[in-house]
Design a protein around this motif. Structure first.
Motif, short mmCIF file in Angstrom:
data_model
loop_
_atom_site.label_atom_id
_atom_site.label_comp_id
_atom_site.label_asym_id
_atom_site.label_seq_id
_atom_site.Cartn_x
_atom_site.Cartn_y
_atom_site.Cartn_z
N PRO A 136 -15.59 -16.02 -34.02
CA PRO A 136 -15.05 -14.66 -33.85
C PRO A 136 -15.47 -13.98 -32.56
CG PRO A 136 -16.76 -14.70 -35.54
CD PRO A 136 -16.46 -16.12 -35.21
N GLN A 137 -16.48 -14.52 -31.88
CA GLN A 137 -16.88 -13.94 -30.60
C GLN A 137 -15.89 -14.27 -29.49
OE1 GLN A 137 -18.11 -16.64 -31.92
NE2 GLN A 137 -18.77 -18.14 -30.39
N LEU A 138 -15.01 -15.23 -29.74
CA LEU A 138 -14.03 -15.63 -28.74
C LEU A 138 -12.76 -14.81 -28.87
CD1 LEU A 138 -14.33 -19.54 -28.98
CD2 LEU A 138 -15.55 -17.99 -27.45
N HIS A 139 -12.16 -14.47 -27.75
CA HIS A 139 -10.94 -13.67 -27.72
C HIS A 139 -9.83 -14.49 -27.05
CE1 HIS A 139 -12.95 -9.83 -28.87
NE2 HIS A 139 -13.99 -10.47 -28.36
N TYR A 140 -8.70 -14.56 -27.72
CA TYR A 140 -7.56 -15.32 -27.20
C TYR A 140 -7.06 -14.70 -25.90
CZ TYR A 140 -2.94 -17.41 -26.82
OH TYR A 140 -1.83 -18.08 -26.36
N TYR A 141 -6.65 -15.56 -24.97
CA TYR A 141 -6.02 -15.08 -23.74
C TYR A 141 -4.76 -15.90 -23.48
CZ TYR A 141 -8.15 -19.15 -21.40
OH TYR A 141 -8.51 -20.42 -21.03
N GLN A 142 -3.78 -15.29 -22.85
CA GLN A 142 -2.55 -16.00 -22.52
C GLN A 142 -2.84 -17.05 -21.46
OE1 GLN A 142 -0.15 -12.17 -22.08
NE2 GLN A 142 1.39 -13.57 -22.92
N GLY A 143 -2.52 -18.27 -21.76
CA GLY A 143 -2.85 -19.41 -20.91
C GLY A 143 -3.78 -20.38 -21.62
N TYR A 144 -4.48 -19.89 -22.63
CA TYR A 144 -5.38 -20.75 -23.42
C TYR A 144 -4.59 -21.89 -24.04
CZ TYR A 144 -8.84 -21.83 -27.11
OH TYR A 144 -9.74 -22.44 -27.96
N HIS A 145 -3.37 -21.59 -24.50
CA HIS A 145 -2.56 -22.63 -25.16
C HIS A 145 -2.20 -23.75 -24.19
CE1 HIS A 145 0.47 -20.22 -23.12
NE2 HIS A 145 1.36 -21.18 -23.33
N ASP A 146 -2.16 -23.46 -22.88
CA ASP A 146 -1.85 -24.50 -21.91
C ASP A 146 -2.96 -25.55 -21.84
OD1 ASP A 146 0.73 -23.93 -20.53
OD2 ASP A 146 -0.22 -22.00 -20.16
#
Length: 398
Positions: A136-146
């Motif tokens: 839960p300390q991690l936050h999703y960012y756009q580009g992570y899925h790449d």
């Protein structure tokens, strides 16, 4: 859905840059060395790192499925056979992840059947959400899925989940903060590297006030978002997984430096310069650039750059992986001597590889050496520098 088939279709990258002349012989020899390192007790991780760095990387995705876990110190035997069920309905990141994955069609192999691709996209969503829920300390960012899709195509869902989690809590940790402060800080390492190698390019970019935002997608996706050829993507991942977490910023620097003429011919205008730099050419000499990035890491290590910066980030203080085993094969010394002799014969041919300015003569030898297919001293220095930066693995990877 046949995952084994999807991996072979999606990630076949068998030669990845080895020269045509005697390429098959070198390829077989390298595969034999990788197999030998994997079969040693304990596994010779130092050798695997050198193989991942040297020209051609890990050659095939079958080999990557064996070696990538070793590079991240992930024990395949301890990965659960059954993955946790993902509760999408109550996940705060689901909608954004879904949108990003739906837009990721170009990341899948051309010609892949829709049903197979859609199944992989569902697995991609589950991997991302599974890692975020567990951490839960991690936050999703756009580009992570790449980044995640690359691991999925090479490894399959089960193994990819374990490696992505390790990567997210270490290499990618700064990108997954609540804000982009640390990401911007890492981007700010780019210009000092360029300045030290080519002050003219640096000054011109400063005058254009282009900044570093053009390289943001390169950094946070490990170039996965901007490269169209999957073979180039996995080759870079071989390199990055074997090196310091800041190596992608060194690779970004050598791309800019490689395009020196284009940069200096460009109109000294922020918009024009950003437009030029944000589009990576299709025909980059990847092995040469990997060689140069390794050289620059040796010449201008992160510790030197970090001393000039007051802000601390996870990767700037993250001393690169200590090799899980320092065991060396009995023929290591003889092999290195043979390599050094080969390098001396290559120096004249490789003089164009040097990227340092005449005023930096103490670095010229390293720049000329580069990372050859036989693994040069600069590649060893990258690994050895990693050792100097490395905390104990039991602390780094508890």
């Amino acid at each position: 859905m046949n995952l084994k088939r999807s991996r072979s279709v999606g990630a076949s990258s068998s030669l990845n840059g080895l020269g045509k002349q005697d390429g098959e012989s070198r390829r077989r020899r390298k595969m034999a060395e990788i197999t030998q390192a994997l079969n040693m007790t304990p596994v010779d991780v130092a050798a695997l790192r050198r193989m991942a760095i040297s020209e051609g990387g890990l050659l095939t995705d079958e080999i990557r499925r064996q070696v990538w876990p070793r590079l991240l110190n992930v024990s395949v035997e301890n990965i659960p056979e059954e993955l946790e069920t993902v509760d999408r309905d109550n996940n705060k990141d689901f909608n954004q992840v879904l949108l990003d994955v739906q837009r990721s069609l170009r990341r899948f192999p051309p010609g892949m059947p829709d049903e197979q691709r859609e199944g992989l996209q569902e697995e991609l969503i589950d991997i991302i959400l599974r890692v975020l829920v567990k951490n839960p300390q991690l936050h999703y960012y756009q580009g992570y899925h790449d980044i995640v899709v690359t691991f999925l195509l090479v490894l399959g869902e089960r193994l990819a989940t374990a490696l992505v989690e390790k990567l997210s809590t270490h290499h990618l940790r700064d990108f997954m903060d609540p804000t982009m402060d640390n990401t911007k800080h890492i981007l700010n390492y780019l210009m000092p590297i360029i300045e030290r190698v080519n002050p003219e390019v640096y000054d011109f970019m400063q005058q254009a006030e282009v900044g570093t935002i053009f390289a943001l997608s390169w950094l946070i996706t490990w170039f996965g978002h901007v490269l169209s050829d999957f073979r180039h993507v996995v080759r870079l991942y071989d390199f990055f997984l074997a090196c310091h977490p800041l190596m992608p910023i060194y690779f970004a620097a050598v791309i800019v430096l490689h395009r020196e003429e284009e940069v200096l011919d460009c109109e000294c205008d922020m918009a024009m310069m950003h437009h030029l730099l944000s589009r990576i050419p299709e025909d980059l000499p990847y092995e040469t650039l990997i060689s140069r990035a390794g050289d620059l890491f040796v010449q201008f290590p992160p510790s030197e750059l970090a001393r000039e910066r007051s802000q601390q980030t996870a990767v700037s203080t993250f001393k690169d992986f200590e090799l899980a085993s320092t065991q060396q094969r009995p023929d290591t010394v003889l092999r290195r001597r043979r390599i050094e002799q080969q390098q001396r014969t290559l120096e004249a041919q490789r003089s164009t590889v040097a990227v340092v300015q005449p005023t930096a003569r103490r670095f010229m030898r390293l720049a000329v050496m580069g990372l050859t297919v036989a693994l040069g001293a600069a590649a060893l220095a990258v690994v050895n520098s990693a050792l100097e930066w490395a905390p104990k693995l039991d602390l780094l990877f508890p």
